[in-house]
Design a protein around this motif. Sequence first.
Motif, mmCIF file in Angstrom:
data_model
loop_
_atom_site.group_PDB
_atom_site.id
_atom_site.type_symbol
_atom_site.label_atom_id
_atom_site.label_comp_id
_atom_site.label_asym_id
_atom_site.label_seq_id
_atom_site.Cartn_x
_atom_site.Cartn_y
_atom_site.Cartn_z
ATOM 1 N N GLU A 238 -20.996 23.479 8.596
ATOM 2 C CA GLU A 238 -21.685 23.884 9.481
ATOM 3 C C GLU A 238 -22.701 22.620 9.664
ATOM 4 O O GLU A 238 -22.965 22.119 10.777
ATOM 5 C CB GLU A 238 -22.535 25.211 9.250
ATOM 6 C CG GLU A 238 -23.557 25.399 10.440
ATOM 7 C CD GLU A 238 -22.865 25.685 11.922
ATOM 8 O OE1 GLU A 238 -23.665 25.506 12.834
ATOM 9 O OE2 GLU A 238 -21.679 25.631 11.879
ATOM 10 N N SER A 239 -23.371 21.957 8.425
ATOM 11 C CA SER A 239 -24.339 21.134 8.426
ATOM 12 C C SER A 239 -23.449 19.785 9.121
ATOM 13 O O SER A 239 -24.355 18.841 9.821
ATOM 14 C CB SER A 239 -24.783 20.740 7.245
ATOM 15 O OG SER A 239 -25.706 19.659 7.295
ATOM 16 N N GLN A 240 -22.557 19.479 8.724
ATOM 17 C CA GLN A 240 -21.706 18.211 9.231
ATOM 18 C C GLN A 240 -21.317 18.500 10.809
ATOM 19 O O GLN A 240 -21.565 17.421 11.411
ATOM 20 C CB GLN A 240 -20.152 18.076 8.533
ATOM 21 C CG GLN A 240 -20.608 17.774 7.009
ATOM 22 C CD GLN A 240 -21.302 16.568 6.813
ATOM 23 O OE1 GLN A 240 -22.305 16.733 6.314
ATOM 24 N NE2 GLN A 240 -20.764 15.556 6.862
ATOM 25 N N ARG A 241 -21.049 19.858 11.238
ATOM 26 C CA ARG A 241 -20.953 19.997 12.589
ATOM 27 C C ARG A 241 -22.187 19.767 13.471
ATOM 28 O O ARG A 241 -22.081 18.956 14.451
ATOM 29 C CB ARG A 241 -20.051 21.336 12.737
ATOM 30 C CG ARG A 241 -19.936 21.718 14.213
ATOM 31 C CD ARG A 241 -19.599 23.081 14.407
ATOM 32 N NE ARG A 241 -21.155 23.935 14.334
ATOM 33 C CZ ARG A 241 -22.068 23.965 15.283
ATOM 34 N NH1 ARG A 241 -21.833 23.475 16.542
ATOM 35 N NH2 ARG A 241 -22.932 24.703 15.466
ATOM 36 N N LEU A 242 -23.297 19.926 13.040
ATOM 37 C CA LEU A 242 -24.431 19.941 13.610
ATOM 38 C C LEU A 242 -24.873 18.495 13.783
ATOM 39 O O LEU A 242 -25.310 17.839 14.795
ATOM 40 C CB LEU A 242 -25.828 20.536 13.103
ATOM 41 C CG LEU A 242 -25.602 22.255 12.957
ATOM 42 C CD1 LEU A 242 -26.704 23.046 12.190
ATOM 43 C CD2 LEU A 242 -25.658 22.789 14.531
ATOM 44 N N LEU A 243 -24.722 17.746 12.541
ATOM 45 C CA LEU A 243 -24.896 16.388 12.617
ATOM 46 C C LEU A 243 -24.253 15.712 13.484
ATOM 47 O O LEU A 243 -24.621 14.740 14.151
ATOM 48 C CB LEU A 243 -24.825 15.787 11.157
ATOM 49 C CG LEU A 243 -26.036 16.547 10.123
ATOM 50 C CD1 LEU A 243 -25.795 15.763 8.865
ATOM 51 C CD2 LEU A 243 -27.111 16.017 10.547
ATOM 52 N N ALA A 244 -22.894 15.947 13.364
ATOM 53 C CA ALA A 244 -21.929 15.260 14.468
ATOM 54 C C ALA A 244 -22.084 15.814 15.986
ATOM 55 O O ALA A 244 -21.739 14.791 16.791
ATOM 56 C CB ALA A 244 -20.549 15.603 13.957
#
Length: 738
Positions: A238-244
Amino acid sequence: MTATGAATAAALALTDPAPDTPVIPSERLRPGVALETVSRFADDWWDLGPLERKETSTTKTLHWKTFPEVLRPSMKRIAWAVINKPTPDVLLRRPKTTARPFISAQTLLHASKTWWDLGDWLALRQITSLDQVDQEILEEYADKVRELGNSFGHARNKLFAVTRMWAYAPFLLPQDRLCMPPWDDLGAEITDFLGEKDEPRGENTTAVIHPATMSPLLVWALRVITDLAPDVLAAWRESQRLLANLPPKAERGRKGKAVYQRLREYFDGLRAAGKAVPTYGGYLAPNLAKAATARGATREEAVSAKFVGGMLGVNQKQVSSFLKRCPEVLEGQKFADGAPLELPITAMIDGRPWTESIEFTQVKQLGLHLSTAALVVIAYLSGMRPEEVLHLEHGCASREEREDGTVRYRVNGRHFKGVVDEEGNIIPEGEMRPEPWTVIELVHRAIEVVEELDQGPLLFSRNLTTAPRADRRHGKALAPGAVVQRLKSFMKWANELAVKHSRDHELIPPDPDGNVTMQRFRRTVAWFIYRRPGGRIALGIQYGHVGSSMGESYGGRSRFDMLEILNFEEGLVMAENLATASERVASGEGVSGPAATRYVVAARAFQVRYEGGFMTKRQHRAIRADPNLRVYEHPESLLTCNHDPFKALCDPDRGRGAGQRTPSFSRCDMACANISRTDTHIERAKVERQAITEELADGLNPFPVAQRLRQRDQKLESIINEHEASCIVPEPRTEDGQ
């Protein structure tokens, strides 16, 4: 002149590099390093990193400004020759030499410490040129080295670093040539200058991680891998999705107005729904204004612009800009202590969620903890060496289902120990093992978990960090030194969870021997397993190194190391058992059983020979070799085995053929002539009987369980009665120790 002749002439030419000459020749450079970036001869510091090929390598430098100025030019020419010219035959032909045709960066760094020490020592004696140094001066330096009080091996290495300087004399200018050291003269012995050798030391001197530290550390590592990992990985994704989802640039014009409108709707929606505004956890607390003032931050600056931007697909600078222009959107809002991700927490500890939520800014740290837990599990339960673990790559693990229904887990990777080329040079980048490691399922699971975390080919790359900073490292893998800091952080975090969940028995105390390092894991697992009944076999199975596939893949090298550890551990166990036996006999405990007399004799023999001293490695070997001292404690069966293979009922061959070196406690026969018992065993039996009596009294056990307990009680009663009827009490020792 032919090419071969030119190369020979270059090799024989006296060393006098020009100021702009590269310190490292092109053929020795790490792949991908341009010759233009290499340190030059005139530089005040030389970066040795381009010599390193391992992915775990760190920057190694020679800082010439700290070397005595008057001797600096000579020492720089010597160092350049050592790097660029092959090791002289006079060193390669030495008996039991560890010298290689070309020196490694690590060896050069170790040698340089002696060169600096020698340079300072010579400068204090007003020596301005190395050709002024004679054998008498070097003998004085050897006296200085001996007086430092270091181990014999360390002192010998320091003198060898001086020998290396002398060996290159034919390739040096006259003023750079050192005379032959007196310890290298014909007929001289190194012990003449350093004194007698101390006990030989090897891998076994690595300190075992204390059981009080290792046990809870492994418990938490396994809990993180098996229980908490799904939650952490979900938060990671989820964190990677938000950053992307963060646009690289802010929208302008009409699109920018649409972004502002989207942000206003978002904050208004939070107010309407009674939800809290996500913030940077460090700015907050229940009283936002107080916390913001303490940190010198405004209410708008406390909002997590990166989190909001990722949620809405808006550039984070645009979020900050909007809040400055429209601060009224925060009026009357509630503020969260952080920016919790909207994810369910599924893992439990004692029936309670292990955490209330996972906060956006904590995700990377949790990812580090998950990676560290995987590192502990892989390093401790696989038997791999540190470099082998840190060089593992994505896709290295495989699962093999056999026709008989069994499953084997394999790991492909590099190994480094003893890997040399045809000329005897160490291949620093190692080589892929011809056969994979055989590991247990937990190691396979740990690899699968860490593969979901990191990017790039390596499982444990240095990309996964919470503190990115510029450095001059040359390797892409996590360095062993960095692992120490990650382990410290992991243990602190695990202790916080232990306190939070009232699991004080799982707190990880500091290790009394210092930092937990990767080198200590391999040593520790041998110590833990070997001390259990049947431990020698269990350890071989656990490592998988003493049998089939692992034995083949190590080609004998690792097998030798493993057996060295096993033999040393056997000596330690026997010494501990004999020390315990001597204490029991000395205190007047009664001894019973067919081997009672042998037990007393062994205890007294150990007491006479070894009492009150520090046992050397040679003495441990002597204990293992003495058939009269083979005493093994078996606490679960309440006995001591005085192992004689010709009487051992646990050995079907009864000493015929090779026989068993140690008793097989899984096949212990109560009729064996090797059994003895002491009052200590009987006291334990009485305690166990009392516990059985109390358990039977409550009547809660099912009939089969109660029946087994009664059978155990009858067996214990028989053991106690037999001991009390037949035990002997050894006579006290006389003044002469007999």
